[in-house]
Design an enzyme around this catalytic site. Structure first.
Site, PDB file in Angstrom:
ATOM      1  N   PHE A  11       0.821  -1.211   0.000  1.00  0.00           N
ATOM      2  CA  PHE A  11       0.000   0.000   0.000  1.00  0.00           C
ATOM      3  C   PHE A  11       0.862   1.272   0.000  1.00  0.00           C
ATOM      4  CE2 PHE A  11      -2.194   2.896   3.202  1.00  0.00           C
ATOM      5  CZ  PHE A  11      -2.892   3.610   2.239  1.00  0.00           C
ATOM      6  N   ILE A  12       1.741   1.396   0.969  1.00  0.00           N
ATOM      7  CA  ILE A  12       2.587   2.590   1.040  1.00  0.00           C
ATOM      8  C   ILE A  12       3.622   2.551  -0.076  1.00  0.00           C
ATOM      9  CG2 ILE A  12       4.276   3.838   2.449  1.00  0.00           C
ATOM     10  CD1 ILE A  12       2.764   2.853   4.923  1.00  0.00           C
ATOM     11  N   ASP A  55      12.122 -12.314  -1.226  1.00  0.00           N
ATOM     12  CA  ASP A  55      11.994 -12.079   0.205  1.00  0.00           C
ATOM     13  C   ASP A  55      13.205 -11.292   0.688  1.00  0.00           C
ATOM     14  OD1 ASP A  55      12.071 -12.553   3.144  1.00  0.00           O
ATOM     15  OD2 ASP A  55      10.426 -13.931   2.721  1.00  0.00           O
ATOM     16  N   VAL A  56      12.961 -10.311   1.549  1.00  0.00           N
ATOM     17  CA  VAL A  56      14.054  -9.483   2.045  1.00  0.00           C
ATOM     18  C   VAL A  56      15.025 -10.281   2.909  1.00  0.00           C
ATOM     19  CG1 VAL A  56      12.937  -8.678   4.174  1.00  0.00           C
ATOM     20  CG2 VAL A  56      14.505  -7.147   2.936  1.00  0.00           C
ATOM     21  N   LEU A  75      10.672  -0.574   3.357  1.00  0.00           N
ATOM     22  CA  LEU A  75       9.303  -0.686   3.846  1.00  0.00           C
ATOM     23  C   LEU A  75       8.900  -2.118   4.173  1.00  0.00           C
ATOM     24  CD1 LEU A  75       7.503   1.595   1.190  1.00  0.00           C
ATOM     25  CD2 LEU A  75       8.419   2.283   3.403  1.00  0.00           C
ATOM     26  N   SER A 119       7.511   3.210  13.167  1.00  0.00           N
ATOM     27  CA  SER A 119       6.096   3.287  13.520  1.00  0.00           C
ATOM     28  C   SER A 119       5.881   4.051  14.807  1.00  0.00           C
ATOM     29  CB  SER A 119       5.543   1.867  13.679  1.00  0.00           C
ATOM     30  OG  SER A 119       4.280   1.869  14.315  1.00  0.00           O
ATOM     31  N   TYR A 178       5.195  -6.237  17.694  1.00  0.00           N
ATOM     32  CA  TYR A 178       5.323  -5.400  16.489  1.00  0.00           C
ATOM     33  C   TYR A 178       6.142  -4.146  16.794  1.00  0.00           C
ATOM     34  CZ  TYR A 178       4.080  -2.211  12.722  1.00  0.00           C
ATOM     35  OH  TYR A 178       4.139  -1.307  11.691  1.00  0.00           O
ATOM     36  N   LYS A 182       9.760  -2.938  15.119  1.00  0.00           N
ATOM     37  CA  LYS A 182       9.922  -1.666  14.407  1.00  0.00           C
ATOM     38  C   LYS A 182      11.038  -0.837  15.044  1.00  0.00           C
ATOM     39  CE  LYS A 182       8.068  -0.758  11.267  1.00  0.00           C
ATOM     40  NZ  LYS A 182       8.338  -1.186   9.871  1.00  0.00           N
ATOM     41  N   ASN A 207      -0.980   6.528  11.801  1.00  0.00           N
ATOM     42  CA  ASN A 207      -1.947   5.667  11.112  1.00  0.00           C
ATOM     43  C   ASN A 207      -2.153   6.139   9.679  1.00  0.00           C
ATOM     44  OD1 ASN A 207      -2.715   5.689  14.185  1.00  0.00           O
ATOM     45  ND2 ASN A 207      -3.499   3.787  13.363  1.00  0.00           N
TER      46      ASN A 207
END
Length: 367
Positions: A11-12, A55-56, A75, A119, A178, A182, A207
């Site tokens: 998305f981003i 895959d990273v 990202l 985040s 999470y 981050k 968000n």
């Protein structure tokens, strides 16, 4: 100049790619295209971007993607507070090991700049003031208060507190796996940058919303979850009492922030909040979206239950972004929902909110 975007089909990432391409950059994308994010949506790749599926955590794939690259926007990550509390190995592996593999592969490469997506979750609770105006950087809710429905955190002497905009000086206080991953990502990148003489920047995203979110992934953003529920004529599910407050920032503003972080030398070595600078209660957001979707009669389901890892209030002070990046949000939630609503209607969202709630309850992560 060629920029690699890890997770660039997300998305981003798609919006960042568009922003860079429109600004004259060459763009390469590395993305694993995992089912949880991409299974129910048509893959949309910005025209002109080169895409490598990988895959990273795959060092060979990462090294191939880094060939002749001048900068990296990182990202690639698993995203979701609730899911991170029981799929711990998955989150730590993708987010932290993945970042380590990327950085290790960059050694000896001609990459001069890296910007990582961090985040707002790293803050835990946002910043609070006591009645006499003292800043409280470490505020945590007590479990016995939560169990009796005392949702707002209290001060050391059980006094009420006032939530205020959170700046980067607020100490990190990790409340979920999470958030832990981050924070590890941003620290890895900043330490690596200093050690190897690279410009490194961490953007702490609040968000993010906008057209293009994975609507059938119940661990994605709040607005996407609400949209999926409403599209299926189901009430948005809200933990606690709905009065918790968050900052919602448009994905196009976020994409512009990543470009500015690449371009502004003054940003190097810094962590920077990227938000709208505004605070919204979650219940108000649900009602605002229901109205925009033409179903104002569908009121949110206020569950009066707490989800493990959640915090009460956190919204951004964006003074540093304004100073170092020249960043100014152009889109606000109240006047930017129409494209998102169109996206929800066109996509045909599968509502998996009840499944997410069941998975959390089975593991004792809802109380």
């Amino acid at each position: 100049m060629t920029i690699l975007i890890t997770g660039g089909c997300g998305f981003i990432g798609r919006h960042v790619a568009e922003e860079l391409l429109q600004s004259g950059y060459e763009v390469r994308v590395l993305d694993a295209l995992i089912d949880q994010v991409h299974a129910d949506a048509e893959l949309v790749v910005p025209e002109g971007a080169e895409v490598i599926r990988g895959d990273v955590r795959d060092k060979d794939a990462v090294r191939a993607a880094l060939a002749n690259v001048d900068g990296v926007i990182h990202l690639a990550a698993e995203v979701g507070v609730g899911q991170s509390m029981y799929e711990i190995a998955r989150y730590v592996s993708c987010n932290d090991l993945g970042t380590a593999v990327l950085l290790e592969a960059m050694i000896g490469m001609p990459v001069r700049k890296i910007v990582v997506a961090s985040s707002m979750s790293v803050y835990g609770e946002g910043l609070y003031l006591t009645g006499d105006g003292r800043r409280l950087g470490y505020v945590r809710r007590r479990s016995h208060h939560i169990k009796r429905g005392q949702w707002d955190p209290l001060g050391p002497d059980d006094e009420p507190l006032t939530p205020v905009a959170t700046d980067e000086e607020k100490p990190v206080d990790l409340a979920s796996i999470y958030a832990l991953t981050k924070y590890a990502q941003e620290k890895q990148v900043l330490i690596f940058g200093e050690a190897y003489g690279l410009d490194a920047v961490a953007l702490r995203l609040f968000n993010v919303f906008g057209a293009g979110q994975a609507l059938s992934n119940p661990y994605t953003g709040v607005l996407a979850n609400f949209g999926s529920r409403l599209a299926n004529r189901q009430p948005p599910m809200i933990f606690e009492d709905g009065k918790q407050r968050r900052d919602f920032v448009h994905v196009r503003d976020v994409a512009r922030a990543f470009r500015l972080a690449l371009e502004k030398p003054a940003a190097s070595g810094h962590v920077i909040n990227i938000g709208s600078g505004l605070a919204y209660s979650i219940a108000d957001v649900a009602m605002l979206l229901a109205d925009a979707m033409g179903v104002p009669e569908i009121a949110p389901d206020i569950m009066n239950k707490a989800r493990s890892g959640d915090i009460r209030n956190c919204f951004a002070d964006i003074s540093k972004a304004r100073e170092l990046l020249g960043f100014e949000p152009k889109y606000h939630l109240e006047n930017s929902l129409a494209p998102f609503v169109d996206w929800v209607r066109q996509t045909g969202a599968i509502d998996r909110g009840a499944e997410m709630k069941r998975q959390l309850e089975e593991r004792g992560l809802v109380s």
